[in-house]
Design an enzyme around this catalytic site. Structure first.
Site, short mmCIF file in Angstrom:
data_model
loop_
_atom_site.label_atom_id
_atom_site.label_comp_id
_atom_site.label_asym_id
_atom_site.label_seq_id
_atom_site.Cartn_x
_atom_site.Cartn_y
_atom_site.Cartn_z
N LYS A 22 -1.51 -0.32 -3.30
CA LYS A 22 -1.41 -1.47 -2.40
C LYS A 22 -2.35 -1.24 -1.21
O LYS A 22 -1.94 -0.75 -0.16
CB LYS A 22 0.03 -1.68 -1.93
CG LYS A 22 0.19 -2.89 -1.00
CD LYS A 22 1.65 -3.18 -0.66
CE LYS A 22 1.76 -4.35 0.32
NZ LYS A 22 3.14 -4.76 0.58
N GLU A 68 0.55 2.78 -0.55
CA GLU A 68 -0.01 1.80 0.38
C GLU A 68 -0.73 2.46 1.56
O GLU A 68 -0.13 2.75 2.59
CB GLU A 68 1.10 0.88 0.92
CG GLU A 68 0.56 -0.19 1.86
CD GLU A 68 1.63 -1.15 2.38
OE1 GLU A 68 1.28 -2.02 3.18
OE2 GLU A 68 2.80 -1.01 1.98
#
Length: 337
Positions: A219, A177
């Protein structure tokens, strides 16, 4: 490393019409959420709130996995069932947030680096034993005057890849992420330029550190105007810019991309995802990994004691995002519900 198992888990995380519920708020973050509804931040209240989310009948139709905070992974539901077992019984994969938060980056005013690598190998073994099959590590990239620096981007990319390699060694799928924040007054074009730089650095590090691309989920942020920008890009522009950026940097070997909502409104987060899927087919599955955009309505409806209302609101948002992951959402469906 069992490459086949990692790939199977990653594929299940981005299954058609399903996405991830990010319920991994730290104790400090959930305190802010609870304050908004005048609920005291106690372990019992945190347990009751997550119990409400995870016992929502039917949410598993739209939810492949749930990212948990460490406390929650080892907690039990109100009926005494460990939360990890409760989720598994619904066919929902338990995951775990493993980073220790973003701290000031030395010599780089206004920039942050995520910490938590020390002792991570041992913690991952414990989390795997407790039922976690994927993990999350969030890197924070801030847009501002003269930033982000290459120093900040590369330091965070290096840490993300080290984390990802350790996860795969432990049989855990890493969610990678890198979040370019949307808090400033920058244009969509500036966000696109910074996101390009960030993803280029992240995938360079992932390859250097021998991370199995087939056994991970990305992500990222969407390419979007900063919150304070006087001119906000429309939904079609956001979708086109985001896809353009991802196609430049994300290999098709990656099974899926599960977007963060990053402070967007509930409906904008859903609509942007839907628009990108309507522009498909794409090289990877595109789905959601939303926290606030899945929980805000449920939190407000729950209010500390109305579990049924909370579940109803949670199921609605999960369903809307499940449709968006298929490119089948519409504002009319939102209003009808």
């Amino acid at each position: 490393m069992n490459e086949k198992t990692l790939n199977q888990i990653a594929l299940a995380m981005v299954a058609d019409g399903k996405g991830l519920l990010a319920a991994d708020e730290s104790t400090g973050t959930i305190e802010k959420r609870f304050k908004s509804i005048n609920v005291e931040n106690t372990e019992a209240n945190r347990q009751a709130y997550r119990d409400m989310l995870f016992t929502t009948a039917g949410f598993e139709q739209y939810t492949s996995g749930v990212i948990l905070f460490e406390e929650t992974l080892f907690q039990k539901a109100l009926d005494g069932t460990p939360f990890s077992k409760l989720l598994q019984s619904k066919g929902v994969i338990p995951g775990i947030k493993v980073d220790k938060g973003a701290k000031d980056l030395v010599g780089a005013p206004g920039e942050l680096v995520t910490e938590g690598l020390d002792g991570l190998r041992e913690r991952l073994a414990k989390y795997h034993e407790a039922g976690a099959r994927f993990a999350k590590w969030r890197a924070v990239i801030t847009i501002g005057n003269g930033i982000p620096s290459d120093y900040c981007i590369h330091t965070n990319a290096h840490a993300l890849a080290r984390y990802a390699a350790l996860c795969q060694e432990a049989g855990i799928v890493p969610i990678v992420e890198p979040e370019v924040l949307m808090d400033a007054d920058n244009s969509l074009e500036v966000c696109e330029e910074v996101t390009n730089r960030t993803l280029a650095a992240v995938f360079q590090e992932l390859n250097l550190q021998r991370v199995l691309l087939e056994g991970m989920v990305l992500k990222p942020n969407m390419v979007i105007s900063g919150k304070k920008c006087p001119v906000q890009a429309d939904r079609k522009t956001v979708a086109a810019a985001t896809l353009r950026t991802l196609k430049r940097h994300v290999p098709s070997a990656v099974p899926g991309i599960a977007f963060l909502s990053g402070g967007q409104s509930d409906e904008d987060a859903t609509a942007h995802l839907d628009e990108m899927n309507k522009l498909g087919p794409n090289p990877w599955k595109l789905t959601f990994s939303y926290g606030r955009a899945l929980q805000a309505a449920a939190l407000k409806a729950w209010g500390g004691n109305n579990a049924d209302a909370g579940r109803k609101a949670h199921l609605h948002r999960a369903k809307m995002n499940g449709l968006a992951a298929l490119g089948q959402w519409s504002a009319a469906l939102e209003k009808a519900a």
